[in-house]
Write a protein that holds these residues in place. Structure first.
Motif, PDB file in Angstrom:
ATOM      1  N   THR A  23       0.849  -1.201   0.000  1.00  0.00           N
ATOM      2  CA  THR A  23       0.000   0.000   0.000  1.00  0.00           C
ATOM      3  C   THR A  23       0.884   1.251   0.000  1.00  0.00           C
ATOM      4  N   ARG A  30       2.410   4.441   1.456  1.00  0.00           N
ATOM      5  CA  ARG A  30       2.637   4.992   2.801  1.00  0.00           C
ATOM      6  C   ARG A  30       3.391   6.306   2.678  1.00  0.00           C
ATOM      7  N   VAL A  90      -0.033   5.071   6.692  1.00  0.00           N
ATOM      8  CA  VAL A  90      -0.736   4.602   5.488  1.00  0.00           C
ATOM      9  C   VAL A  90      -1.609   5.722   4.917  1.00  0.00           C
ATOM     10  N   ALA A 119      -4.562   7.279   2.550  1.00  0.00           N
ATOM     11  CA  ALA A 119      -5.879   6.767   2.146  1.00  0.00           C
ATOM     12  C   ALA A 119      -6.736   7.847   1.495  1.00  0.00           C
ATOM     13  N   LEU A 151      -4.705  10.001  -1.802  1.00  0.00           N
ATOM     14  CA  LEU A 151      -4.024   9.141  -2.776  1.00  0.00           C
ATOM     15  C   LEU A 151      -4.107   9.723  -4.189  1.00  0.00           C
ATOM     16  N   THR A 173      -7.329   2.370   1.171  1.00  0.00           N
ATOM     17  CA  THR A 173      -5.902   2.490   0.851  1.00  0.00           C
ATOM     18  C   THR A 173      -5.728   2.307  -0.651  1.00  0.00           C
ATOM     19  N   SER A 174      -4.475   2.163  -1.093  1.00  0.00           N
ATOM     20  CA  SER A 174      -4.246   1.995  -2.533  1.00  0.00           C
ATOM     21  C   SER A 174      -4.602   0.590  -3.008  1.00  0.00           C
ATOM     22  N   VAL A 225      -8.169   1.761   6.136  1.00  0.00           N
ATOM     23  CA  VAL A 225      -7.270   2.058   7.259  1.00  0.00           C
ATOM     24  C   VAL A 225      -7.998   2.965   8.241  1.00  0.00           C
ATOM     25  N   ARG A 263      -3.146   5.761  10.221  1.00  0.00           N
ATOM     26  CA  ARG A 263      -3.481   6.493   8.991  1.00  0.00           C
ATOM     27  C   ARG A 263      -2.707   7.805   8.935  1.00  0.00           C
TER      28      ARG A 263
END
Ligand SMILES: Cc1cc2nc3c(=O)[nH]c(=O)nc-3n(C[C@H](O)[C@H](O)[C@H](O)COP(=O)(O)OP(=O)(O)OC[C@H]3O[C@@H](n4cnc5c(N)ncnc54)[C@H](O)[C@@H]3O)c2cc1C
Length: 574
Positions: A499, A501, A507, A509, A513, A534-535, A541, A546
């Motif tokens: 994912t 980050r 992470v 989200a 993104l 997430t991706s 998340v 997050r």
């Protein structure tokens, strides 16, 4: 050996343990090698005392001793020991002498023939005998029961109360002993801890048939002895679930802090098959907070352990499954399924995943501290160490709320608590209510602009060298207890390549993104990621892990709940 039917054991369940403690009747143990006499003693005892006592019969000193050891490990009460004087291999006096080490408060009675009264009188000194009873004792109403009544009365007046709890025998400066205590405490398993060089600790090790070279030793409520147990071994023995019941779920939630618990409560209550996977203990960071004062609906504050234990029960009530001591090391896409892999090789599949793995405390880099972790240097709250701080000078590093709460908590035990704060004041990093509270506590001292240069000690922490980062002055202080709260990092290396980050490992989200209208490179759908997505589509998340999240209990719980709503949307529109 015979006994009344044993009471079924309960494991790691506070309510169950209490129930068992009140149910287990105190034992009267009789040891006699002549089967006829042995049966007669047990019969007479059962007739009069069987309703309120457990009558245990052994036909040799060794057998009687084994029975006692078993009862000791289970924490069963033993009121009276009746031993025949003339038993082969181990006579009654030898048995009572050994029994004294295991159950010092049980009343000791020697059964003896008239010809042996001299030996019995000698035994009064050797084993501190409470009574010697001449055989035969007919009629029991005259010659037996009055004596036993007397012994039972005396025993009831002694401090003999045992409660069936998990027992831990450890060493003061053993890092693993401290970890195991913390693990039990955070998982809400009631336990009593003893040092191996304490009298009762020694008694328990003797009863368990082990020495103090491999500590900690844990004795479960049903008397099982675990030497240097791993977390997984402990978890399964104290009644915590470690294995998922199904192969496929609607949601796998990773991490049982407030965000994960929030997701589990909402997921399960809305009918989704939900499993919550936790590496260590339910509660996460919040479970280590001594008092959360700013969570909605608790005007008088609430301990983190209480709050998260309620959430755990609530999630279970709605049918969420919870498994502990399973470390997640990968999330993979397998068609429409998401596979969650564990460090020990197992895996589970689900339609969706919620990452709620929070953050962990950073280790201090000052020389001399690494090797003393768990031996005077503790990360996070380590609330279970509080009693060991009695009358000591304790140091706390950090200037945020978590450090402040810990200072308030430890000030109730320690002689002094000194907070070491790198910045010029607490104002920039701590809530106002906590700063005011700290001001009112006499034994808390705050040293601002202060850093730790190094730690001292070989077996355990003995002192610290501190430096004032304005004047450059250094000072060595003596202390055996340092608690560190110096900022936290997400432990998300295992998501590398899976994912997106940020540079600190948090992470990313949702809208974060999408940059300049561009979705993440491998994003396969013709829609943007949902808010907490997430991706990887279907992997959400929530909470501290997050990127740019608010590091608070309330926001973590809220995001956990919100992630479930987004899972619904994801499942509907796949
Ligand atoms: C001592 C202390 C006091 C605090 N006081 C307050 C307060 O008064 N008010 C407030 O609002 N906030 C407070 N906080 C902050 C608050 O506790 C956190 O913001 C909150 O706990 C974050 O919740 P979370 O679920 O996102 O993560 P966490 O609570 O960090 O939980 C994450 C969980 O995930 C588990 N985990 C991590 N990686 C894995 C993996 N790979 N596999 C399986 N499990 C994994 C961890 O073991 C942990 O149990 C405090 C924090 C601390 C430490």
């Amino acid at each position: 050996m015979t006994a009344d039917p044993p009471v079924p054991p309960t494991r790691g369940n506070p309510a169950g343990s209490e129930a068992r403690a009140t149910e287990v009747k105190p034992a009267i143990l009789t040891g006699d090698d002549e089967p006829g006499v042995s049966r007669a003693v047990a019969r007479d005892l059962r007739r009069r005392y069987g309703k309120d006592h457990r009558i245990v019969r052994a036909e040799s000193g060794m057998q009687a001793l084994d029975a006692l050891r078993e009862m000791k490990l289970r924490g069963d009460p033993v009121a009276v020991l009746l031993a025949d004087h003339r038993m082969p291999q181990m006579d009654g006096i030898q048995f009572l002498e050994k029994a004294m080490d295991i159950y010092p408060t049980a009343r000791r009675v020697l059964l003896t023939a008239y010809a042996d009264t001299d030996a019995a009188i000698t035994a009064i000194n050797v084993v501190d005998l409470d009574y010697y009873l001449l055989k035969p004792w007919d009629p029991p109403e005259e010659k037996f029961y009055p004596i036993i009544d007397l012994q039972l009365d005396s025993w009831k007046r002694t401090d003999h109360k045992t409660v069936a709890q998990t027992k831990l025998i450890g060493h003061r400066w053993s890092a693993r002993s401290s970890e195991v205590k913390d693990f039990l405490a955070r998982n809400q398993v009631p336990y009593v801890s003893y040092l191996s060089d304490e009298v009762e600790g020694g008694r328990l090790l003797t009863a368990a048939g082990v020495d103090d070279t491999r500590l900690p030793v844990v004795i479960t409520t049903d008397g099982e002895v675990l030497v240097e147990p791993t977390d997984t071994e402990l978890a399964s023995k104290v009644g915590l679930n470690t294995t998922p019941a199904e192969d496929f779920y609607d949601i796998v939630v990773i991490g049982a802090g407030p965000a994960g618990l929030g997701a589990a409560v909402y997921g399960a209550s809305e009918g989704l098959r939900t499993v919550l996977v936790e590496r260590t203990a339910t509660g996460g960071q919040a479970g280590q907070s001594s008092r959360i004062e700013n969570y909605l609906g608790f005007p008088d504050g609430v301990s983190g352990a209480q709050l998260t234990e309620r959430a755990r029960r609530q999630a279970l009530k709605f049918g969420a499954e919870m498994i502990t001591t399973r470390d997640v090391v990968a999330v993979e896409v397998n068609g429409s399924a998401r596979t969650v892999r564990f460090a020990d090789g197992g895996s589970i599949d689900a339609h969706s995943v919620i990452l709620a793995t929070g953050v962990s405390y950073r280790q201090l880099s000052a020389p001399g501290l690494d090797e003393l972790a768990g031996r005077g240097v503790y990360y996070g709250s380590a609330l279970s160490e509080a009693p060991a701080c009695a009358n000591l000078d304790v140091y706390i590093v950090g200037g945020a709320n978590s450090a402040g709460q810990a200072a308030v908590y430890f000030s109730r035990y320690a002689r002094t608590v000194t907070m070491l704060v790198r910045g010029p004041s607490l104002a920039a990093s701590m809530s106002y209510y906590l700063i005011r509270q700290i001001d009112t506590i006499d034994n808390i001292h705050v040293r601002t602009s202060t850093e730790i240069v190094c730690g001292h000690g070989v077996q355990h922490l003995e002192g610290l060298t501190l430096r004032n980062n304005v004047s450059g002055d250094e000072e060595k202080v003596e202390t055996g207890m340092l608690f560190c709260f110096i900022g936290a990092a997400p432990r998300t290396d295992w998501l590398d390549g899976a994912t997106v980050r940020d540079k600190n490992g948090f992470v990313v989200a949702g809208p974060d993104l999408v940059s300049d209208g561009q979705r993440p490179i491998d994003w396969p759908l013709d829609r943007d990621p949902y808010h907490l997505e997430t991706s990887i589509p279907g992997v959400f998340v929530a909470g501290d892990v997050r990127a740019d999240s608010v590091k608070r209990v309330a926001s973590a719980v809220g995001e956990g709940a919100m992630a479930v709503t987004l899972v619904h949307r994801y499942l509907e529109k796949r």
